[in-house]
Design an enzyme around this catalytic site. Structure first.
Site, PDB file in Angstrom:
ATOM      1  CB  SER A 140       8.163  42.484 -17.493  1.00 17.78           C
ATOM      2  OG  SER A 140       7.661  43.008 -16.277  1.00 17.78           O
ATOM      3  CE1 TYR A 153       9.754  38.000 -14.394  1.00 20.18           C
ATOM      4  CE2 TYR A 153       9.007  40.277 -14.255  1.00 20.18           C
ATOM      5  CZ  TYR A 153       8.901  39.007 -14.802  1.00 20.18           C
ATOM      6  OH  TYR A 153       7.952  38.763 -15.779  1.00 20.18           O
TER       7      TYR A 153
END
Length: 250
Positions: A140, A153
């Site tokens: 990501s 995250y």
């Protein structure tokens, strides 16, 4: 060169929906045997039924090493080998600023996003060593950019990227291809949860801004071929127009 995937055995974590389910369909369409790993027993059973004899559904919690090990061993026992592992399982919840974060929820996100990735790598290597294989993590932009409310995250994806780099350094010369795919924002349930949180600029995006899960699925298939060898040991960004062209996406 995706014809090279015909007959290969591909295990996918988080295969019950989103990128994972789209990836299973893509690889199966290319002639691969797909092993579907997820906690959602009914969802992966239904997907395996849709795909047919080329699919095996194995309920599995990536937070538990022994379950991942048993699932990948079942893949090799059923289909004769393990050629590809896609470490796709991941969560975005609970979105919260550090001062408000629930310690148990924060820890569970690390267990799934980071330890789940390690568990997959650790369980796959004995099955791949000596014959080679490809291990891909879903990365990501959050691996390299801090975002409000996403400390769990961002931290887990940054660490998972380092796992990819370590895997390449340790096993790249022994036939193990290690890569990460940073797909950008994808139209999946995760984006629904991000939108509902209302936190940081990603939550402000319109649904039309997100790419379909079939795009990263096609990229993952391409990454299993020698065409992607220049990216070994790092992340491939699907936001890169040059990469999209190589994959064959609009």
């Amino acid at each position: 060169m995706t014809h090279m995937l015909n007959g290969k055995v591909v295990a996918i974590t988080g295969a019950s929906r989103g990128i994972g389910a789209a990836t299973a369909r893509e690889f199966a369409d290319l002639g691969a045997k797909v092993v579907l790993l997820a906690r959602s027993r009914d969802a992966i059973a239904a997907l395996a039924g849709e795909i047919g004899d080329a699919a095996l559904a194995v309920p599995c919690d990536v937070m538990r090493f022994w379950e991942v090990e048993a699932a990948l061993n079942a893949a090799a026992d059923t289909f004769g080998s393990l050629d590809v592992l896609i470490n796709n399982a991941g969560v975005i919840e609970p979105v919260a600023r550090l001062q408000d974060a629930d310690p148990d929820g924060w820890s569970q996100a690390i267990d799934i996003n980071l330890k789940g990735t390690f568990n997959g790598i650790r369980a796959a290597l004995p099955l791949m060593e000596g014959r080679g294989g490809t291990i891909i993590g879903i990365s990501s932009g959050a691996a390299t950019s801090a975002l409000e409310g996403w400390s769990h995250y961002c931290a887990s994806k940054a660490a998972a990227l380092m796992l990819t780099r370590c895997l390449h350094k340790e096993m790249g010369d022994r036939g193990i291809r290690a890569l990460g795919l940073s797909p950008g924002t994808v139209a999946t349930q995760m984006q629904v949860e991000i939108k509902a949180s209302g936190v940081n600029p990603v939550a402000q995006l319109d649904w039309s801004d997100h790419i379909p899960p079939e795009w990263p699925a096609k990229a993952l298939a391409w990454m299993c071929t020698p065409d992607a060898d220049e990216y070994l040991g790092g992340d491939i960004s699907l936001r890169d127009e040059g990469v999209r062209a190589k994959v064959g996406l609009a």
